[in-house]
Write a protein that holds these residues in place. Sequence first.
Motif, PDB file in Angstrom:
ATOM      1  N   SER A 104       3.849   5.737 -10.136  1.00  0.00           N
ATOM      2  CA  SER A 104       2.854   6.072  -9.121  1.00  0.00           C
ATOM      3  C   SER A 104       2.337   7.500  -9.305  1.00  0.00           C
ATOM      4  CB  SER A 104       3.477   5.937  -7.727  1.00  0.00           C
ATOM      5  OG  SER A 104       2.582   6.435  -6.750  1.00  0.00           O
TER       6      SER A 104
ATOM      7  N   CYS B   9       1.280   2.304  -6.053  1.00  0.00           N
ATOM      8  CA  CYS B   9       1.078   2.740  -4.671  1.00  0.00           C
ATOM      9  C   CYS B   9       1.879   4.021  -4.407  1.00  0.00           C
ATOM     10  CB  CYS B   9       1.480   1.647  -3.696  1.00  0.00           C
ATOM     11  SG  CYS B   9       3.250   1.326  -3.615  1.00  0.00           S
TER      12      CYS B   9
ATOM     13  N   ALA C 248       0.802  -1.220   0.000  1.00  0.00           N
ATOM     14  CA  ALA C 248       0.000   0.000   0.000  1.00  0.00           C
ATOM     15  C   ALA C 248       0.834   1.268   0.000  1.00  0.00           C
ATOM     16  CB  ALA C 248      -0.927  -0.002   1.222  1.00  0.00           C
TER      17      ALA C 248
END
Length: 388
Positions: free
Chosen positions: A347, A320, A256
């Motif tokens: 990301s 993430c 995450a």
Amino acid sequence: MSKPPRYFMYFPGNYRWSAAFVNMLGRSSFGGSDISELHKIGRLLDAKDGDDDQAWFAACVSVAGEVHGHADAFRASGHSISAAAFYLRACHYYQMGERFRTPKDQAALEVYRTAVECFHQFVAHTDLKIEIVEVPFEGTSLPGYFVHAQNTALARKPCAVFFDGLDVTKEIQFLAGVPDLIRRGISVLVMDGPGTGEAIRFRALPLRHDYEAAGSACVDYLEGRVDVDPKKIGIVAISLGGYYAPRCASLEPRFAACIAWGAIWDYHAVWKRRIDANFKAALSVPGHHIVWILGAASLEEALKKLEPFRLDGVVQKMRCPFLVVHGEDDEQVPLKDAEALYAACGSPDKTLRVFSGDEGGAQHCQRDYLTLGTATMWNWLEDRLLPA
């Protein structure tokens, strides 16, 4: 009059010894050292500059033994708090003494085993809640510590997987800010991955480019725990871990959040430069260390094995949140590598934090201002893993 360096060097002109000394000094904030003990090591090394295998090893192990003796005495007298603190420092000095000694002879391995035993004594006597764990991995297991979060009522807590680097260990990593991270309500799984710590010394697991195998094994393990939120698992890794963590987070979508504590972009190129310079470069360990951890027979074979240690074509897949922290004056890995890693990352939430010489933290992995580095990273991780 020449200008003094912007960071402390206990052994002027000797990068490796000074870097190790500053690493130990910085970890005092997390219980890793005492200035009196460090200066005793320094005095034992006076006029022995550069003798890694004998003088450095003997000085660190001698002081570690004294600290270990105090720890045993405190334990025997029933003073657990004092015992825990001294066992933790003894472990640190033993491992810092052993890290330069390659190939790993019997004396080195015995010292390392004693260091791990000291950390286990720390676990037994500290008031922190720490589990000694084994993460199943390809028919064997990887050793680690699960350090429980504090100051939270959540049944399932966020967790950070914390991998080491080229020459770090899970015990030394604990001293790189883990006590501060758990106070924020985030548990930490501190690991020896392939090529480091116990994994290479006692389990013959060499360094490998596909580190996502180890990263995914850690996520599998954490998903099996009832006290971890499987949707809030982050990954942090230091130094060469600046390759491990981004690779894991790019190829394992269950992570995450990701922190590269010191960037790596093309590790083959890093070592090609070092070898071409006959190791006359800023190195945290002797040059032949890379041969040992790769399980190679020569430098030529080591370079061949390093060819896939590149992040271009990999980090473009990351989704993430991503933080890269790097020092402006990093002498081991140039700032341009951090800039390349940041630019390539796919990301939508990515940050590059560069520490300057004036503020401190500009050296490799913020060794010259460790607490500023860890506070910056843990603040960022807290904002992304903790519930609003």
